[in-house]
Motif scaffolding. Structure first.
Motif, PDB file in Angstrom:
ATOM      1  N   ALA C  24       1.103  -1.414   0.144  1.00  0.00           N
ATOM      2  CA  ALA C  24       0.198   0.328  -0.109  1.00  0.00           C
ATOM      3  C   ALA C  24       1.022   1.747   0.276  1.00  0.00           C
ATOM      4  N   CYS C  25       1.731   1.177   0.666  1.00  0.00           N
ATOM      5  CA  CYS C  25       2.893   2.449   0.386  1.00  0.00           C
ATOM      6  C   CYS C  25       2.761   2.904  -0.805  1.00  0.00           C
ATOM      7  N   PRO C  26       3.223   4.010  -1.674  1.00  0.00           N
ATOM      8  CA  PRO C  26       3.957   4.651  -2.804  1.00  0.00           C
ATOM      9  C   PRO C  26       5.261   4.790  -2.871  1.00  0.00           C
ATOM     10  N   GLU C  51      11.760   8.012   2.696  1.00  0.00           N
ATOM     11  CA  GLU C  51      11.083   8.220   1.001  1.00  0.00           C
ATOM     12  C   GLU C  51       9.755   8.282   1.787  1.00  0.00           C
ATOM     13  N   CYS C  52       9.099   8.183   3.271  1.00  0.00           N
ATOM     14  CA  CYS C  52       7.931   8.032   3.846  1.00  0.00           C
ATOM     15  C   CYS C  52       7.276   9.334   4.042  1.00  0.00           C
ATOM     16  N   ILE C  53       6.106   9.358   3.406  1.00  0.00           N
ATOM     17  CA  ILE C  53       5.582  10.963   2.980  1.00  0.00           C
ATOM     18  C   ILE C  53       4.803  11.061   3.882  1.00  0.00           C
ATOM     19  N   GLY C  54       4.376  10.529   4.686  1.00  0.00           N
ATOM     20  CA  GLY C  54       3.224  10.284   5.876  1.00  0.00           C
ATOM     21  C   GLY C  54       1.633  10.292   4.974  1.00  0.00           C
ATOM     22  N   CYS C  55       2.453   9.442   3.852  1.00  0.00           N
ATOM     23  CA  CYS C  55       0.084   9.488   3.352  1.00  0.00           C
ATOM     24  C   CYS C  55      -0.631   8.665   4.139  1.00  0.00           C
ATOM     25  N   SER C  56      -0.260   7.753   5.129  1.00  0.00           N
ATOM     26  CA  SER C  56      -1.539   7.000   6.201  1.00  0.00           C
ATOM     27  C   SER C  56      -1.803   6.133   4.755  1.00  0.00           C
ATOM     28  N   ASN C  57      -1.485   6.082   3.795  1.00  0.00           N
ATOM     29  CA  ASN C  57      -2.157   4.729   3.375  1.00  0.00           C
ATOM     30  C   ASN C  57      -2.125   3.068   3.753  1.00  0.00           C
ATOM     31  N   CYS C  58      -0.641   3.316   4.701  1.00  0.00           N
ATOM     32  CA  CYS C  58      -0.300   2.266   5.181  1.00  0.00           C
ATOM     33  C   CYS C  58      -0.916   2.006   6.720  1.00  0.00           C
ATOM     34  N   ALA C  59      -1.126   2.669   7.292  1.00  0.00           N
ATOM     35  CA  ALA C  59      -1.876   2.728   8.416  1.00  0.00           C
ATOM     36  C   ALA C  59      -3.315   2.382   8.119  1.00  0.00           C
TER      37      ALA C  59
HETATM   38  S1  SF4 Z   1       2.971   6.744   5.380  1.00  0.00           S
HETATM   39 FE1  SF4 Z   1       2.803   4.964   5.229  1.00  0.00          FE
HETATM   40  S2  SF4 Z   1       1.910   4.318   3.238  1.00  0.00           S
HETATM   41 FE2  SF4 Z   1       2.733   6.280   3.269  1.00  0.00          FE
HETATM   42  S3  SF4 Z   1       4.020   6.384   2.887  1.00  0.00           S
HETATM   43 FE3  SF4 Z   1       5.053   6.553   4.300  1.00  0.00          FE
HETATM   44  S4  SF4 Z   1       5.266   4.262   4.879  1.00  0.00           S
HETATM   45 FE4  SF4 Z   1       3.867   4.470   2.706  1.00  0.00          FE
END
Ligand code: SF4
Ligand SMILES: Cc1ncc(C[n+]2csc(CCOP(=O)(O)OP(=O)(O)O)c2C)c(N)n1
Ligand SMILES: Cc1ncc(C[n+]2csc(CCOP(=O)(O)OP(=O)(O)O)c2C)c(N)n1
Ligand code: SF4
Ligand code: SF4
Ligand code: SF4
Ligand code: SF4
Ligand code: SF4
Ligand SMILES: [Mg+2]
Ligand SMILES: [Mg+2]
Lengths: 266, 359, 77, 184, 359, 266, 184, 77
Positions: C24-26, C51-59
């Motif tokens: 799920a992580c972009p 690389e994490c952009i804090g998009c929350s997809n993973c969560a």
């Molecule tokens: S918040 Fe989660 S899904 Fe989004 S970039 Fe960071 S690790 Fe990947």
């Protein structure tokens, strides 16, 4: 602060928090298998209840199925129903407490096999509550037996050579069926395996609850197609892929009935 | 004194329910008790008290609607007759397990199977020993008149909430269908939300100002499940201590005892009279609660008795509870009719003479 | 230009190693550990924290809700 | 002779089938046996265990709270079943994934690096057979020939070609049993 | 000698059903008995014997599929566990009323309600006294081993057809889930159409060369319904004469008697051994049929006994049948565990000493 | 003989017989109210069985409802089912006796209320038998209570002020619903109040039984809209007229699914 | 005093409501009463009957097999209930539609042409009240004023305007009772 | 020209007087008797026997199946 200097530890701070498990999920470890969609489904329902400020007036109903213990995880008032009878419980509650928010959470065995009559009639009466229907094509809890929604040719512990529709009947599209009934107001099919799908499902649940609050005069029905990787005997990620490849063609995602009107297929 | 009316037992139940401030009735029609829901719908209780009446799609749905509303602290009832009550066994076991109060009326008809629609008392075992699965008990009230059909609604709910347990009213086609005069109580208001929350702090009324409430009969941990069962058993023992109810006729000098409940007890009472006229010192014990059973009362009379005759419209079910109380100290026999046939007082006396007096 | 940088915290003891977050992580931040937690699961961890952009997809897709996400807007010139 | 065994670990470690092979071996040796799994949704938690009883007489209860021998394959099972070994009894474990090693001094403790040995054999699936071999060494109650017969009986025909591989694993277990603490 | 296999009780039932020439199995999954249908579907009985296996939409549907096929003269069975069996109560009462043969397996779990999935014996009353409505009885067989799980399928069908009555196998999670060695009988061919018509002339097989056959449990005429009930009662009395089955251990010189059935009896047997080692003259009676109950056998032993202890995984249900047999002549007590907990032999002996021998 | 000379008595002679109650109806007086459609429905089913020569291989199933005693009148092998479970009985029989002809005969309470799950699932499995569904919009036997098919505003003994759909749900079109399921092969709605309708209904039943004999791979479902003049509290002829005026608009007559395909509405 | 009455006829003849009015009248007179209808699908056959008991003491069984009085309004009921009258008891019938008149000589037999009288009154609906009037004449156990009160109690308010009509019918019945066979 | 003439026999004892047959007759043959049968029903009878064409309509709709129909082809020139 310069970007280059920022460390992960710097970011992990209360003021930067953007996502955290809702407090309407308890701290109990979920009893579900790794990767099972039940957990995600639970969480987004609780997020909606939380975000809409309905914690104090919501009553949920757990079925018999893997989610029988939903009340251990959802931090709101809940009742556990006999197998298939959740819509009857919900009717009993909502009729006597019309101002509460009531939802059932049911598996495909619970809702579409033993509970068929209760489902159809709650929908037909247009009871003003929400049914969340987790369709994983199998009886997860009891060890992976055939469900009404098991696909043709799909293996389960009671169709070890694949479901033979001639003998065991056709997979049942319960959601399309209840959409035929004038008593349903909003009927949709969603999934929770990708972030985009989770967001859509959450939106659907929000709309369903809004409809209930406004008493739009009909039942709100949200199907979530989900994996049962244990029952399917796959890894969670394989199961999700298999679901996309096999479940979605038969159980296509999307709204089926909105505002009491069937959505035109194109 | 309340209002005096001529009503069917089934109608009296309906009226009594409205007046007792019952919140909801969920049921499915079946002879000989359909008048309960018919009376209720005709009375527009939604206007009189706000009581909810719903004809469910089946008995299964009805009992589970009761479960839901009871779990949320409401006073709820349902009614049916034998085959329909069999369908409710799972639900009743669930309610006992989840400790939910409710009143379930069984207007018993002749069985087994579809049987006949005429009166019978052959569902005694089901009501008293537990027709559903697991170790559970219900308080079982056996009305013998239209008046008691009405009175036991209120009593039933009191006991149901006192013990957080289903209460069954075990009636039959005679009591359900007959009209008699009945004095109805005053209207009691339905509980307000505030009252429900105060009286039933365990109920799922929305998690407001407290930890969440859970209604469940499940505990996968056997140790905790056993604890739960001990708790239930303790409740049943308390019922045995506190809730035994019965009525006695002509027992002071009785050498023989008829034991009969419900409609049978009315006929037995007449039989006592005839028997006494013939010179036999016969008395009648009418259990009002079938569980808890007036076993101690029977035991206390053993010194004076030469024999006990259980009179039931069945092949003999309650007679086992009498025998369990008597432990062989006095001869216990049974006489019954089945399939919807009702015995006459004279017939009872004849049988009694044959069995106990001889020739 | 505003840029964001994210971080996630995984409750590794409660992670069940399902790997759903990984896909799920972009930005391919997450990988599975070689070690197992006390339940025996190979848990997820930030393999590429930068690389994490804090998009929350993973969560959002984590069935066990064990991921917490943080994000900070950075202003770089 | 009565041997009451608990085998406990993760689902997927072959706990149940190890128990089944032991049971079948007992039957082949002419003994009474029972095999009783933990069942139900607790399996969702990922643990699995089975109680195997091999005896000269008819087995009374197949469910026990105390055991002559515990075969323990993960930490949760260690926490649960170490205390359930009868004084003087036996505990066999695979140290892989174990964070707290057995502490009791009133029982015999053995270990077998089953996971490691199996992966060295190039087939992690025979892990349970390695452990079983170690058990047979620790508690020599079953003659080897009956074990092979038991193995045959419990495998469906179509898997009989795997018997040599399994035998190899058993032998590896027989050879690699390690004593940790022995009562005398 | 037949083939020797290591099987679960639930699997053994499945295999025994195929070999007994059973025509159909209709069921709905529930722990701890789902292996019955899983085993059956995996065995392709449609190829082995032509046996039909169908996973029904519910327990209600399953028992009524059984009714239909049984009414047409076929050998049919179903299985479930406690909550599912409660749902079958109406259907079972119908089958008893319509005099239809079938075998129903209950692999009992802890109740009431959803309870637990662990073993229990708390459905004794339901099975033995009639959890459904009306006066009816079933032959109730209590297997205590995987071997008996297999053997009682054949026996069950023999009795079911002998009496045209449902037969219940009352098992529990222990016997259902455990593996033991089992010797399986030879394959018996399924009945041919011609055999069915000859053996079951009452069955609805099509009105050919005879008057029409009707399967019903209804008779609206109470007099005829009573006659029908008398006929049923006669059948039950005949069962009591002819079908009592039990097993005794160490009873010859016993001064105390343990009574236990099914899985409890295995543990009780061990307890007898321990008690004897401690010098207590204890024997064990294991009822194999719970209805008809071996009451006479208990009565015949009363002369030698100082006490009887009923050992059940329940709050005490069978103990009533013991008391009814004993009529107070010897002290009768009960010890049980609930909610899925199983007693150990040592625990039993301890309780026994406390209750009967004294501190 | 000249026309003028012919008397009625002359015509009444064996050789002139053109219509006579089939011998597959017994001589028992029907237990139905005067003018009730149950009798006509019984008779035409028996005529079809007779005409097709299937008397020796047909097994019928009576429900709980006014037609509970159907076995007293239909002179063939029959079973009486628990309320709502006739399709389960039929499944049990047909699965174990695939060469027999099996039909159920059920009322609207039996089939569409308590028996909803059994109906839906027998249809969904595509069981190869015939369901005859007598829809009289009410529970006749128990004294005229509301059925799932009771029309909006219609009075019954449990809707004494008329069915309020907001509270009591909508009348349920079970026949349209089962037509949605792939397991049904032939689904039609008919009536028996006029000679023409009787003839059509008989044709439909014949086709349904032919389909069954040929195992077309699906369930055959024949609804008959009928009067319950007692329950409706009308004379028989008024009841039939009321049925035409009120029932037919909501439950329109005609084939809904033929040869496994839905009939296009025009 | 105990009077045990069966009233039997076609459905629609007002059998049940006649019984109800008698019962209510009994209550008004301070007596114990019971009213027990035949129930269930036998009504499909078109017959209806009700057992009414009026007594000084509590009624034991409301279901009886023998009666002090039978009020019989069609042939089927005649066949069924003529034999059920106690010796010395009373039978009242309307000859309309009766093909076999009562034959017993050990009971008192009366008749009332209720159908005829009611249609002469221009309202066939009061047929049952005419018959009830005749009954009250034959068995004078209820005072007239209580009968009127009973009538009022058993009719819903909205029908109270019909009371005079009903009284007229009752009086017509009181007047037209005919003796057929009287014991002395 | 071929003409037909019909006749019906009504089992009056079993007729329930529902009148369904009356409306079904194309030639208005049937009427209801003033008399009742032993069950108390005004039974149906051929009021216009000459009009009967033996079409069976009445028998086909009679719920109680109490009508038997006869028909004879008449050849009149
Ligand atoms: S918040 Fe989660 S899904 Fe989004 S970039 Fe960071 S690790 Fe990947
Ligand atoms: C009356 C009854 N019948 C059967 C069961 C056993 N049972 C428990 S869960 C279940 C099916 C669960 O499947 P589903 O509803 O699809 O939920 P999932 O576990 O797949 O989420 C069954 C048959 C039961 N508990 N009660
Ligand atoms: C389990 C059960 N519930 C209820 C009943 C009572 N009952 C008998 S018939 C019936 C409904 C009949 O209505 P329908 O099926 O429409 O048939 P109809 O009489 O209208 O032809 C009911 C509720 C019963 N016999 N069994
Ligand atoms: S068995 Fe299936 S549905 Fe149940 S928790 Fe596991 S994956 Fe989820
Ligand atoms: S999705 Fe959640 S539970 Fe699954 S691996 Fe990622 S963090 Fe762990
Ligand atoms: S009650 Fe209705 S359905 Fe039943 S027989 Fe009378 S008219 Fe027909
Ligand atoms: S047969 Fe035809 S014409 Fe003759 S009476 Fe009947 S309907 Fe009329
Ligand atoms: S249709 Fe039949 S029952 Fe009705 S009036 Fe005509 S003949 Fe008589
Ligand atoms: Mg599922
Ligand atoms: Mg109907």
């Amino acid at each position: 602060m310069k970007e280059e200097n920022i460390t992960t530890q710097d970011i992990i701070a209360e003021e930067n928090l953007v996502y955290k498990k809702t407090r309407l999920m308890t701290d109990k470890v979920l009893s579900y298998c790794p990767g099972c969609g039940h957990g995600t489904a639970h969480r987004i329902i609780m997020e909606v209840i939380d975000e809409m400020g309905l914690e104090e007036k919501t009553i949920g109903i757990a079925p018999v199925g893997c989610s029988v213990l939903a009340y251990e995880f959802m931090n709101i008032d809940m009742q556990q129903a006999a197998h298939g009878r959740a819509p009857a419980l919900a009717t009993g509650i909502k009729r006597t407490w019309p101002e509460k928010v009531v939802f059932t959470y049911q598996g495909d065995g619970d809702l579409a096999a033993i509970g068929t009559a209760e489902t159809i009639h709650a929908c037909n009466r247009g009871e003003n509550f929400l049914i969340v229907f987790i369709n994983n094509g199998i009886y997860g809890m009891t060890g992976g037996q055939m469900a009404p929604t098991t696909l043709e040719g799909m293996k389960s512990s009671t169709t070890p050579y694949g479901r033979n529709t001639k003998l065991m009947g056709n997979p049942l599209k319960m959601t399309e069926l209840v959409a035929e009934l004038p008593g349903t107001y909003f009927v949709t099919r969603q999934a929770v395996h990708t972030p985009a799908n989770v967001r859509k499902t959450k939106k659907a649940i929000k709309m369903a609850i809004k409809n209930q609050l406004e008493d739009k005069g009909g039942l709100n029905f949200v199907e979530i197609v989900s994996n049962c990787n244990s029952g399917w005997k796959m890894t969670p990620t394989d199961a999700n892929q298999w679901m996309v490849d096999n479940m979605f063609p038969f159980f296509p995602l999307g709204d089926i009935k909105v505002d009491g009107k069937k959505v035109k297929k194109d | 004194m309340g209002e005096l009316k001529l009503m069917k037992g089934n109608e009296a139940i309906g009226e009594a329910a409205i007046r007792a401030g019952v919140d909801a009735y969920f049921g499915y029609p079946i002879t000989p008790q359909s008048e309960v829901i018919e009376y209720l719908t005709s009375e527009k209780p939604e206007e009189r008290t706000g009581m909810v009446i719903l004809q469910a799609e089946s008995e299964l749905a009805a009992i589970n609607m009761v479960y839901g509303a009871a779990g949320s602290g409401k006073k709820v009832m349902t009614s049916s007759s034998s085959p329909g009550v069999s369908l409710k066994m799972e639900g009743i076991s669930y309610m006992a397990g989840a400790e939910l109060p409710c009143v379930v009326l069984n207007v018993v008809r002749g069985g087994p199977g579809l049987g006949t629609i005429q009166p019978s008392q052959a569902d005694y075992f089901q009501a008293v020993k537990g027709g559903g699965h697991g170790d559970y008990r219900m308080v079982v009230l056996a009305p013998a008149s239209v008046q008691e059909m009405a009175d036991f609604v209120k009593l039933g709910f009191e006991l149901a909430f006192k013990y957080r347990n289903p209460v069954m009213m075990l009636s039959d086609g005679v009591i359900g269908q007959m009209m008699e005069k009945v004095e109805l109580g005053e209207q009691i208001p339905r509980w307000t939300e505030e009252e429900i929350i105060r009286k039933n702090p365990w109920a799922t009324t929305g998690k407001k100002g407290r930890e969440r409430n859970i209604i469940t009969s499940l505990d996968l941990d056997p140790a905790r499940q056993e604890q739960h069962n001990h708790k239930l058993q303790k409740k049943y023992r308390q019922m045995e201590e506190e809730e035994v109810r019965f009525e006695k006729f002509e027992c002071d000098d009785a050498e023989y005892l008829f034991v009969a409940y419900g409609s049978s007890s009315r006929i037995a009472q007449k039989a006592v009279k005839i028997a006494r006229e013939k010179g036999h010192k016969v008395g009648l014990l009418r259990p009002i609660t079938l569980f808890p059973y007036p076993a101690k009362e029977i035991q206390s009379m053993l010194g004076q008795l030469k024999g006990i005759l259980s009179l039931e419209l069945s092949a003999g079910q309650m007679v086992e509870d009498i025998k369990l109380a008597v432990e062989g100290k006095v001869p216990v026999d049974h006489y019954g009719r089945m399939g919807g046939i009702i015995f006459s007082p004279a017939e009872i006396v004849e049988v009694f003479e044959e069995k106990f007096i001889g020739g | 230009m505003a840029k964001v940088k994210g971080a996630i915290v995984i409750d590794t003891e409660r992670c069940k190693g399902c790997e759903v977050c990984v896909g799920a992580c972009p930005t391919d931040v997450i990988a599975m550990a070689n070690e197992v937690n006390s339940k025996g699961y190979h848990y997820a961890y930030m393999a590429q924290p930068d690389e994490c952009i804090g998009c929350s997809n993973c969560a959002i897709v984590c069935p066990d809700g064990v991921i917490t996400v943080y994000r900070k807007k950075l202003v770089s010139k | 002779m009565t041997e009451e065994i608990i085998i406990a670990g993760f689902g997927g470690q072959g706990v149940l089938s190890m128990g089944k092979i032991l049971s079948y071996s007992g039957i082949m040796q002419g003994q009474e046996v029972s095999w009783m799994p933990s069942y139900g949704p607790e399996m969702r938690g990922g643990t699995a265990n089975v109680t195997v009883i091999i005896s000269d007489e008819r087995v009374s209860s197949p469910i026990l709270t105390e055991f002559d021998t515990a075969i323990i394959l993960n930490q949760q099972s260690m926490d649960k079943f170490e205390p359930a070994v009868k004084p003087g009894g036996y505990l066999l474990y695979d140290p892989n994934g174990i964070t707290r090693h057995p502490e009791r001094k009133d029982i015999n403790v053995y270990k077998i690096t089953g996971a490691k040995l199996a992966s060295e054999m190039g087939n992690t699936k025979v892990f349970n057979m390695v452990v079983m071999g170690a058990y047979l060494k620790m508690r020599p109650i079953l003659e080897y020939k009956y074990v092979v017969e038991g193995l045959k009986k419990s495998l469906p025909e179509r898997y009989h070609k795997l018997i040599p591989l399994n035998e190899e694993a058993i032998k590896s277990g027989l050879e690699h049993l390690e004593e940790v603490h022995k009562l005398n």
